[in-house]
Design a protein around this motif. Structure first.
Motif, PDB file in Angstrom:
ATOM      1  N   PRO A  27     -14.051  -8.499   7.605  1.00 60.91           N
ATOM      2  CA  PRO A  27     -15.027  -8.334   6.527  1.00 60.91           C
ATOM      3  C   PRO A  27     -14.990  -7.004   5.601  1.00 60.91           C
ATOM      4  N   GLY A  28     -14.954  -7.221   4.169  1.00 58.35           N
ATOM      5  CA  GLY A  28     -14.509  -6.379   3.372  1.00 58.35           C
ATOM      6  C   GLY A  28     -13.107  -6.173   2.919  1.00 58.35           C
ATOM      7  N   VAL A  29     -12.129  -7.054   3.590  1.00 59.06           N
ATOM      8  CA  VAL A  29     -10.752  -6.936   3.221  1.00 59.06           C
ATOM      9  C   VAL A  29     -10.234  -8.184   3.053  1.00 59.06           C
ATOM     10  N   THR A  30      -9.367  -8.219   2.005  1.00 58.41           N
ATOM     11  CA  THR A  30      -8.798  -9.473   1.547  1.00 58.41           C
ATOM     12  C   THR A  30      -7.018  -9.455   1.451  1.00 58.41           C
ATOM     13  N   ALA A  31      -6.486 -10.311   1.865  1.00 57.06           N
ATOM     14  CA  ALA A  31      -4.624 -10.270   2.023  1.00 57.06           C
ATOM     15  C   ALA A  31      -4.505 -11.343   0.921  1.00 57.06           C
ATOM     16  N   ALA A  32      -3.298 -11.304   0.321  1.00 54.94           N
ATOM     17  CA  ALA A  32      -2.964 -12.229  -0.639  1.00 54.94           C
ATOM     18  C   ALA A  32      -1.310 -12.157  -0.658  1.00 54.94           C
ATOM     19  N   PHE A  33      -0.672 -13.424  -1.162  1.00 55.19           N
ATOM     20  CA  PHE A  33       0.742 -13.427  -1.518  1.00 55.19           C
ATOM     21  C   PHE A  33       0.662 -14.092  -2.828  1.00 55.19           C
ATOM     22  N   THR A  34       1.470 -13.584  -3.941  1.00 55.82           N
ATOM     23  CA  THR A  34       1.368 -14.307  -5.078  1.00 55.82           C
ATOM     24  C   THR A  34       2.597 -15.153  -5.169  1.00 55.82           C
ATOM     25  N   GLN A  35       2.822 -16.035  -6.291  1.00 56.78           N
ATOM     26  CA  GLN A  35       3.741 -17.120  -6.367  1.00 56.78           C
ATOM     27  C   GLN A  35       4.545 -16.848  -7.767  1.00 56.78           C
ATOM     28  N   ALA A  58      -2.668  -8.774 -14.497  1.00 57.23           N
ATOM     29  CA  ALA A  58      -3.303  -9.969 -14.429  1.00 57.23           C
ATOM     30  C   ALA A  58      -3.542  -9.890 -12.727  1.00 57.23           C
ATOM     31  N   LEU A  59      -2.736  -9.648 -11.868  1.00 51.61           N
ATOM     32  CA  LEU A  59      -3.010  -9.882 -10.453  1.00 51.61           C
ATOM     33  C   LEU A  59      -4.064  -8.787 -10.020  1.00 51.61           C
ATOM     34  N   ALA A  60      -4.116  -7.606 -10.659  1.00 47.63           N
ATOM     35  CA  ALA A  60      -5.375  -6.695 -10.421  1.00 47.63           C
ATOM     36  C   ALA A  60      -6.580  -7.250 -10.788  1.00 47.63           C
ATOM     37  N   VAL A  61      -6.831  -7.887 -11.899  1.00 47.13           N
ATOM     38  CA  VAL A  61      -7.952  -8.691 -12.395  1.00 47.13           C
ATOM     39  C   VAL A  61      -8.279  -9.863 -11.516  1.00 47.13           C
ATOM     40  N   VAL A  65      -9.656  -5.522  -8.680  1.00 47.28           N
ATOM     41  CA  VAL A  65      -9.397  -4.084  -8.277  1.00 47.28           C
ATOM     42  C   VAL A  65      -8.846  -3.531  -9.669  1.00 47.28           C
ATOM     43  N   ASP A  66      -9.062  -2.202  -9.605  1.00 49.71           N
ATOM     44  CA  ASP A  66      -8.458  -1.353 -10.749  1.00 49.71           C
ATOM     45  C   ASP A  66      -7.068  -1.448 -10.980  1.00 49.71           C
ATOM     46  N   ARG A  67      -6.425  -1.412 -10.152  1.00 49.63           N
ATOM     47  CA  ARG A  67      -4.790  -1.507 -10.060  1.00 49.63           C
ATOM     48  C   ARG A  67      -4.539  -1.435  -8.439  1.00 49.63           C
ATOM     49  N   VAL A  68      -3.245  -1.987  -8.422  1.00 49.81           N
ATOM     50  CA  VAL A  68      -2.495  -1.993  -7.122  1.00 49.81           C
ATOM     51  C   VAL A  68      -1.407  -1.156  -6.907  1.00 49.81           C
ATOM     52  N   ARG A  69      -1.255  -0.415  -5.970  1.00 51.59           N
ATOM     53  CA  ARG A  69      -0.168   0.731  -5.679  1.00 51.59           C
ATOM     54  C   ARG A  69       1.018  -0.160  -5.166  1.00 51.59           C
ATOM     55  N   TYR A  70       2.083   0.280  -5.827  1.00 46.44           N
ATOM     56  CA  TYR A  70       3.412  -0.453  -5.417  1.00 46.44           C
ATOM     57  C   TYR A  70       4.266   0.910  -4.914  1.00 46.44           C
ATOM     58  N   MET A  71       5.389   0.774  -4.172  1.00 42.84           N
ATOM     59  CA  MET A  71       6.391   1.573  -3.776  1.00 42.84           C
ATOM     60  C   MET A  71       7.752   1.132  -4.326  1.00 42.84           C
ATOM     61  N   GLU A  72       8.555   2.081  -4.200  1.00 41.22           N
ATOM     62  CA  GLU A  72      10.067   2.057  -4.463  1.00 41.22           C
ATOM     63  C   GLU A  72      10.649   1.829  -3.332  1.00 41.22           C
ATOM     64  N   GLN A  73      11.030   0.189  -2.804  1.00 38.78           N
ATOM     65  CA  GLN A  73      11.587  -0.062  -1.463  1.00 38.78           C
ATOM     66  C   GLN A  73      12.971   0.309  -1.446  1.00 38.78           C
ATOM     67  N   GLU A  74      13.555   0.694  -0.204  1.00 41.47           N
ATOM     68  CA  GLU A  74      14.756   1.151  -0.095  1.00 41.47           C
ATOM     69  C   GLU A  74      15.678   0.492   1.211  1.00 41.47           C
ATOM     70  N   HIS A  75      14.948  -0.219   1.817  1.00 44.56           N
ATOM     71  CA  HIS A  75      15.528  -0.921   3.138  1.00 44.56           C
ATOM     72  C   HIS A  75      15.796   0.164   4.070  1.00 44.56           C
ATOM     73  N   GLY A  76      14.638   0.941   4.229  1.00 43.18           N
ATOM     74  CA  GLY A  76      14.757   2.084   5.253  1.00 43.18           C
ATOM     75  C   GLY A  76      13.396   1.679   6.153  1.00 43.18           C
TER      76      GLY A  76
END
Length: 246
Positions: A27-35, A58-61, A65-76
């Protein structure tokens, strides 16, 4: 597997263009994967930074949501909280108390986590489980960090990644990773050594007592609607995103 009639959100051609898979998972939470049709979402791939910005907007729209938070991934094995961590934290698990968080992949395993804090706030996580990060313990790092913060009822949704029948590696590497993450050793469809990273992820989540959902899974190497570094190096990255709403 793909965006279907029972999926949450827009239910329009625009949403289908963005999402490979999308569900209301709590309830109140959505998950998604883009293509692929949503475009490349990673600045470290290619040279079209303006294109990446447009695709992220476009993904945020589409997510509302206003924006999506990303991270700098480092395989750690580093997990960080989106709240108070800056715009682009270095990590392989981005956690939040409701903020939209994302993981980017193109063969590695994307994992979305969702639970709840005692005060009713959502506990969310986006995890990047590549070969090195999986062996280093990123899955346990993310789950432990959520639980240490008080999250309860955590569940996991595993997204598309290269499958154990396609991810060819040297025999020595397969044996090394299998020694660290039992259940990952596999064989390609053509008979050579391979790794099944999603099986390793699932085994680790099972060991942590986290229920696993696999309806978003697919093989990135075989599915042209998903980016695959092995199939098309440098083409792009798709994202797994989880967010709270309502």
């Amino acid at each position: 597997m793909t965006f279907g009639a029972d999926a949450s959100g827009l239910g329009s051609a625009g949403a289908e263009h963005i999402f490979w898979w999308r569900r209301d998972i709590r309830p109140g939470v959505t998950a998604a994967f883009t293509q692929v049709s949503a475009g490349n979402l990673a600045f470290h791939v290619g040279t079209d930074d303006d294109g990446v910005r447009r695709h992220r907007a476009a993904l945020a729209v589409a997510a509302g949501v206003d924006r999506v938070r990303y991270m700098e991934q480092e395989h750690g094995d580093r997990s960080v909280w989106a709240e108070g961590s800056g715009d682009l934290p270095v990590a392989d698990a981005l956690l939040s108390r409701g903020l939209p968080v994302a993981v980017m992949v193109a063969d590695c395993v994307p994992i979305l986590l969702a639970g709840e804090f005692p005060d009713g706030r959502p506990a969310l996580g986006a995890v990047h489980a590549g070969r090195a990060g999986l062996a280093a313990g990123i899955v346990a790092s993310a789950v432990d960090a959520l639980r240490e913060a008080g999250a309860q009822g955590i569940e996991a949704w595993i997204g598309p990644s290269i499958c154990g029948r396609c991810y060819e590696v040297p025999a020595a590497l397969r044996d090394e990773i299998e020694g660290k993450v039992p259940g990952t050793a596999s064989t390609t469809s053509w008979g050579t050594p391979a790794l099944d990273l999603s099986a390793g992820v699932e085994a680790q989540l099972d060991g942590l007592g986290v229920p696993v959902h696999k309806d978003a899974m697919a093989c990135t190497f075989q599915e042209p609607r998903l980016f695959s570094h092995r199939r098309a190096p440098g083409e792009g990255r798709f994202a797994g995103v989880v967010w709270a709403h309502g």
